[in-house]
Each structure stands twice: as C-alpha cells, then as structure tokens.
Scaffold this motif. Structure first.
Motif, short mmCIF file in Angstrom:
data_model
loop_
_atom_site.label_atom_id
_atom_site.label_comp_id
_atom_site.label_asym_id
_atom_site.label_seq_id
_atom_site.Cartn_x
_atom_site.Cartn_y
_atom_site.Cartn_z
N ALA A 92 -0.98 12.01 52.87
CA ALA A 92 0.29 11.55 53.44
C ALA A 92 0.46 12.02 54.88
N LEU A 93 -0.58 11.83 55.69
CA LEU A 93 -0.51 12.16 57.11
C LEU A 93 -0.40 10.88 57.93
N ALA A 94 0.28 10.98 59.07
CA ALA A 94 0.40 9.85 59.99
C ALA A 94 -0.77 9.91 60.97
N ASP A 95 -1.75 9.03 60.79
CA ASP A 95 -3.02 9.12 61.51
C ASP A 95 -2.89 9.05 63.03
N GLN A 96 -1.93 8.29 63.52
CA GLN A 96 -1.83 8.09 64.98
C GLN A 96 -0.92 9.11 65.66
N GLN A 97 -0.41 10.04 64.89
CA GLN A 97 0.46 11.07 65.45
C GLN A 97 -0.31 12.38 65.62
N PRO A 98 0.11 13.23 66.56
CA PRO A 98 -0.56 14.52 66.71
C PRO A 98 -0.27 15.45 65.54
N ALA A 141 -2.08 19.66 69.39
CA ALA A 141 -1.77 18.37 70.02
C ALA A 141 -2.80 17.30 69.68
N SER A 142 -3.85 17.68 68.94
CA SER A 142 -4.88 16.70 68.55
C SER A 142 -4.29 15.61 67.66
N THR A 143 -4.78 14.39 67.82
CA THR A 143 -4.36 13.29 66.96
C THR A 143 -5.08 13.37 65.63
N ILE A 144 -4.36 13.12 64.53
CA ILE A 144 -4.92 13.25 63.18
C ILE A 144 -6.18 12.39 63.02
#
Length: 246
Positions: A92-98, A141-144
C-alpha cells in the motif's frame, strides 16, 4: 514473559461469510515485546484473522480486548487510532511519491497559518526513522518507484513502526524478496521487539518463523490447532499441526 499483562486478547472469535465459516472459536493473547507467528496452509484463515484484528472485518461473534479493555473496531481507521498498524503483502505504497510522503500518507504534517505541507519536517522525521531501522535507501526524498522490493518493504515496516503504539501485523513481509533482502527485513522485524510492540506475523517460511518468533499459533481450515512456544517445539511438530498428518 508470563508476568507481562496481555496487550491484545482475542476470545472465541468466530467469523462467517454467509454459510462459509472462515474462523471458528479462535483465542489468543499477545504481549508487548513478543513476536507471535501465525501459520497454516492457504485458506486456513490467517489473513481473515489479521483483518479482524485491524478492523477491516467485524467478527461474527467473540470478544477483543486491548490493554484489558473490551473494544470493537468499527473500521481500519479505528484500529489505527488505537495504535494497530498492518503491513500487507501489497505494501500500500504510493509509487510516484517520495519516501517521506508515504511515511505520512493520510497523516501529513502541516504548518501554520495556511496549513501548507511541512515537507521539511516530514523528510527529517522519515530520515531519522529509516536510519534507526537501518533501511538502506539513498534518502527520505527518494521516489518509491526507484527502490528495490526489499527497500520498499523496509519503508512499509518503518511506516508501521512510526505510527504503531501497540501492535504491528505483518502479512507475508518477505514473500517476494530474495535471500539478502529477506535477511535485512528480518533484522528490522527483530528490532520491533526492542520498541516493546507486540508483533503478529504471517509467514509460509518455517525457517523465518523459528528464527523470529517467540510463539507459534497454528490454524487449519479456520480452526486453531494449538499454540507452541518456539523454543519448545520443532518443525516436524508444526508441519504435523498444519497438515493434520502425524
């Protein structure tokens, strides 16, 4: 560990979907600083039980106590408000978010007077947490989408750790990982005990179960077959309980 009071108590939990009985007469106590493994074949009722504890499902009958007080979770947000967090297989992670936005997903920090997102504070708190749990990522700050499966799993566990004050539920946390990444995630899970959280983990890997758990609870076709202290049992006994073949 017996002198500790129970953090979570399940008593005679029963769950039916129409005429199908998913969980039958299940009872279990969980204590702070303890890892209990929930094992059983596919369809045994493990994920249903996790969803009952996390407020996704309401039991058909039975009682749940948290810190000695009877409780009924209306939904998952009620359980989260009581300090219960879940790490599901799909993360349940938002892939395009940091990373830091995922850490605070649905609980974003804002700053006065206009309620703007306080990205700096979220980034700093997230970095501190991943460092604590030794989640090796380039930065908060890395993107998922740029991270490996093990790193993503680490973030999901770190997020649960950040918000859980009582209990963390882990549903097959290393199912899709390689050997090295699995070892790192297992180290993270072991560290949750140091935070005095109760941990309930579903795993198909008996090696993992025996490495991490203090107790093992066996389910078969919705029925609780038994609970064993890990140090006082072996894989042969657990497999026999899972399969029903002595």
């Amino acid at each position: 560990m017996s002198e500790q009071k129970n953090l979570l108590s399940l008593r005679n939990i029963h769950k039916a979907f129409g005429g199908v009985i998913a969980i039958q007469d299940f009872s279990l106590d969980l204590k702070a600083g303890e890892i209990v493994a929930l094992v059983g074949d596919n369809g045994a009722g493990k994920s249903t039980l996790i969803k009952i504890i996390s407020g996704v499902y309401t039991p058909t009958s039975g009682d749940i106590e948290l810190d000695g007080e009877a409780i009924s979770f209306r939904d998952a947000s009620t359980a989260r408000a009581k300090g219960i967090e879940v790490v599901y297989q799909d993360l349940a992670l938002a892939d395009q978010q940091p990373v830091f936005m995922n850490m605070f997903l649905g609980r974003e920090l804002t700053k006065p007077p206009f309620g703007l997102l306080d990205k700096q504070r979220m980034r700093e708190e997230s970095q501190q947490l991943v460092d604590e749990l030794d989640v090796r990522i380039p930065s908060a700050a890395s993107t998922i989408s740029e991270l490996s499966g093990g790193q993503r799993q680490g973030i999901a566990i770190a997020r649960a750790t950040h918000w859980a004050s009582k209990l963390v539920l882990l549903d097959e946390p290393t199912a899709a990982l390689g050997v090295a990444e699995t070892a790192r995630v297992e180290d993270q899970i072991a560290k949750l005990k140091e935070k005095n959280l109760a941990i309930l983990i579903i795993s198909h890997s008996l090696d993992q179960v025996f490495k991490l758990s203090d107790r093992i609870c066996v389910l078969r076709r919705g029925k609780q077959i038994g609970v064993r202290e890990t140090k006082n049992t072996d894989k042969n006994e657990i497999v026999s309980m899972i399969t029903g073949v002595a």
